[in-house]
Design an enzyme around this catalytic site. Structure first.
Site, PDB file in Angstrom:
ATOM      1  N   LYS A   5      -2.463   7.070   1.172  1.00  0.00           N
ATOM      2  CA  LYS A   5      -2.241   7.402   2.578  1.00  0.00           C
ATOM      3  C   LYS A   5      -1.152   8.468   2.610  1.00  0.00           C
ATOM      4  O   LYS A   5       0.026   8.175   2.818  1.00  0.00           O
ATOM      5  CB  LYS A   5      -1.850   6.134   3.343  1.00  0.00           C
ATOM      6  CG  LYS A   5      -2.156   6.199   4.819  1.00  0.00           C
ATOM      7  CD  LYS A   5      -2.161   4.818   5.416  1.00  0.00           C
ATOM      8  CE  LYS A   5      -2.118   4.840   6.926  1.00  0.00           C
ATOM      9  NZ  LYS A   5      -3.192   5.557   7.589  1.00  0.00           N
ATOM     10  N   GLU A  43     -15.981   6.532   5.653  1.00  0.00           N
ATOM     11  CA  GLU A  43     -15.193   5.925   6.730  1.00  0.00           C
ATOM     12  C   GLU A  43     -15.053   6.952   7.836  1.00  0.00           C
ATOM     13  O   GLU A  43     -15.603   8.048   7.739  1.00  0.00           O
ATOM     14  CB  GLU A  43     -13.816   5.497   6.200  1.00  0.00           C
ATOM     15  CG  GLU A  43     -12.994   6.656   5.646  1.00  0.00           C
ATOM     16  CD  GLU A  43     -11.647   6.240   5.063  1.00  0.00           C
ATOM     17  OE1 GLU A  43     -11.093   5.221   5.488  1.00  0.00           O
ATOM     18  OE2 GLU A  43     -11.147   6.971   4.189  1.00  0.00           O
ATOM     19  N   ARG A  97       0.839  -1.206   0.000  1.00  0.00           N
ATOM     20  CA  ARG A  97       0.000   0.000   0.000  1.00  0.00           C
ATOM     21  C   ARG A  97       0.875   1.258   0.000  1.00  0.00           C
ATOM     22  O   ARG A  97       0.568   2.241  -0.675  1.00  0.00           O
ATOM     23  CB  ARG A  97      -0.944  -0.015   1.217  1.00  0.00           C
ATOM     24  CG  ARG A  97      -1.990   1.085   1.166  1.00  0.00           C
ATOM     25  CD  ARG A  97      -3.049   0.913   2.237  1.00  0.00           C
ATOM     26  NE  ARG A  97      -2.522   1.115   3.585  1.00  0.00           N
ATOM     27  CZ  ARG A  97      -3.236   0.952   4.695  1.00  0.00           C
ATOM     28  NH1 ARG A  97      -4.504   0.582   4.622  1.00  0.00           N
ATOM     29  NH2 ARG A  97      -2.694   1.145   5.877  1.00  0.00           N
TER      30      ARG A  97
HETATM   31  N1  PXG Z   1      -9.145   4.928   7.183  1.00  0.00           N
HETATM   32  C1  PXG Z   1      -8.258   5.919   7.395  1.00  0.00           C
HETATM   33  C2  PXG Z   1      -8.565   7.277   6.883  1.00  0.00           C
HETATM   34  C3  PXG Z   1      -7.055   5.652   8.057  1.00  0.00           C
HETATM   35  O1  PXG Z   1      -6.172   6.628   8.262  1.00  0.00           O
HETATM   36  C4  PXG Z   1      -7.769   3.346   8.318  1.00  0.00           C
HETATM   37  C5  PXG Z   1      -8.923   3.674   7.629  1.00  0.00           C
HETATM   38  C6  PXG Z   1      -7.565   1.933   8.766  1.00  0.00           C
HETATM   39  O2  PXG Z   1      -6.598   1.291   7.952  1.00  0.00           O
HETATM   40  P1  PXG Z   1      -5.719   0.063   8.489  1.00  0.00           P
HETATM   41  O3  PXG Z   1      -4.890  -0.329   7.323  1.00  0.00           O
HETATM   42  O4  PXG Z   1      -4.888   0.596   9.629  1.00  0.00           O
HETATM   43  O5  PXG Z   1      -6.656  -0.989   8.925  1.00  0.00           O
HETATM   44  C7  PXG Z   1      -6.801   4.342   8.522  1.00  0.00           C
HETATM   45  C8  PXG Z   1      -5.506   4.056   9.210  1.00  0.00           C
HETATM   46  C9  PXG Z   1      -3.735   6.519  14.618  1.00  0.00           C
HETATM   47  C10 PXG Z   1      -3.733   6.444  13.139  1.00  0.00           C
HETATM   48  O6  PXG Z   1      -2.706   6.968  15.174  1.00  0.00           O
HETATM   49  C11 PXG Z   1      -4.572   5.582  12.477  1.00  0.00           C
HETATM   50  C12 PXG Z   1      -4.559   5.507  11.088  1.00  0.00           C
HETATM   51  C13 PXG Z   1      -3.730   6.341  10.419  1.00  0.00           C
HETATM   52  C14 PXG Z   1      -2.921   7.204  11.086  1.00  0.00           C
HETATM   53  C15 PXG Z   1      -2.899   7.262  12.457  1.00  0.00           C
HETATM   54  O7  PXG Z   1      -4.722   6.132  15.219  1.00  0.00           O
HETATM   55  N2  PXG Z   1      -5.452   4.636  10.505  1.00  0.00           N
END
Ligand code: PXG
Length: 285
Positions: free
Chosen positions: A151, A184, A52
């Site tokens: 991301k 989301e 990713r």
């Molecule tokens: N949506 C968004 C917008 C995200 O940033 C997720 C979904 C979940 O993706 P994953 O691959 O982790 O299952 C994310 C990711 C934090 C933090 O510190 C969390 C994310 C990104 C940056 C910081 O809680 N989540």
């Protein structure tokens, strides 16, 4: 020993881990990142996160100055060196050092930073009581503007919604897309359950394709829980039997109300619990 931070192939003490103020990651949010989890010293779904990261970089025309294998090895070394067992890992790739104009082509090589740290989770009680969330007025970025699949280091869209959540006394905010459908939350994907069917918005609703989201869809298939990736609206969340969020940091966290409307009976539901237990089994492997 203080935290050892990886920057461009070398490890530095936390206090000496510094990059230039001319880096476009700082000046423009021009860069990409990943947030990963480590369970019992092993990085969870490392390859998927690296894939990713490479896709995010490619979309922004950033060429990561190492191979995927080298990135995997550097990440594992950061984990080992810092004795991280149950931890959170941040990989950041910035555009590099440039000047005070937007032009990415005057920037030096992309800079690679890896931080392997202890984990800051939601408080444990929230997994038992569930979260209260609100719908944000801030719309999720339309894919034609900046695709949420990337991301990127520019998280202002999510941060605007997070401010709304916190001001409403909530931990998370639901974001709607440019069509008014559910997309989301600020840092988590969303799932609802209605009449035994698990539903989550499709990628083209303008969301990040979460690694945890994909694990949950795999687990649902294994457990025989019917699941669909389908567009839905806030109404569907209001009338859902169960709701939960997924993310590398949050894992699976139940949601028990949205916009002050109770979801189901106001307690984490049985399918959510079944999936959470299955998730805990998977990460133990
Ligand atoms: N949506 C968004 C917008 C995200 O940033 C997720 C979904 C979940 O993706 P994953 O691959 O982790 O299952 C994310 C990711 C934090 C933090 O510190 C969390 C994310 C990104 C940056 C910081 O809680 N989540």
């Amino acid at each position: 020993m203080s935290l050892q931070i990886y920057i461009n192939g070398e490890f530095f003490d936390k206090d000496n881990a510094k990059i230039s103020v001319f880096d476009h990651g700082l000046l423009y949010g021009d860069g990409v990142f990943e947030g990963l989890r480590c369970y019992n010293g092993k990085v969870f779904r490392l390859e998927q996160h690296i894939d990713r990261l490479w896709d995010s970089a490619k979309s922004l025309a950033i060429e990561i100055p190492m191979t995927k294998t080298e990135m995997i090895q550097a990440t594992q070394k950061a984990v080992l060196l810092n004795n991280v067992n149950e931890g959170y890992i941040r990989i950041v790739v910035t555009r590099g050092i440039g000047d005070l104009g937007l032009d990415p082509y005057v920037c030096g090589p992309p800079q690679v930073i890896i931080i392997a740290a202890q984990l800051a989770l939601y408080p444990k009680e929230l997994y038992e009581t569930g979260l209260d969330i609100v719908t944000a007025g801030t719309m999720r970025m339309p894919p034609a503007a900046l695709n949420p699949r990337v991301k990127s280091l520019n998280y202002l869209n999510s941060i605007m919604a997070k401010i709304e959540a916190l001001r409403a006394g909530c931990e998370e905010a639901l974001m709607l897309n440019h069509k008014g459908e559910v997309s989301e939350c600020t840092g988590d994907n969303i799932f609802i359950i209605k009449n035994g069917v698990l539903m989550t918005p499709p990628i083209d609703a303008g969301i990040l394709e979460g690694v945890t989201r994909n694990v949950v869809l795999e687990l649902a298939a294994q457990l025989g829980i019917p699941a669909k990736e389908t567009a839905f609206t806030r109404h569907d969340v209001f009338v859902a039997d169960e709701c939960f969020l997924t993310g590398s940091a949050a894992e699976l966290i139940p949601v028990v109300s949205i916009d002050k409307r109770t979801i189901g009976n106001g307690k984490p539901g049985p399918i959510t619990k079944q999936l959470l237990d299955a998730f805990h089994e998977v990460v133990k492997r």
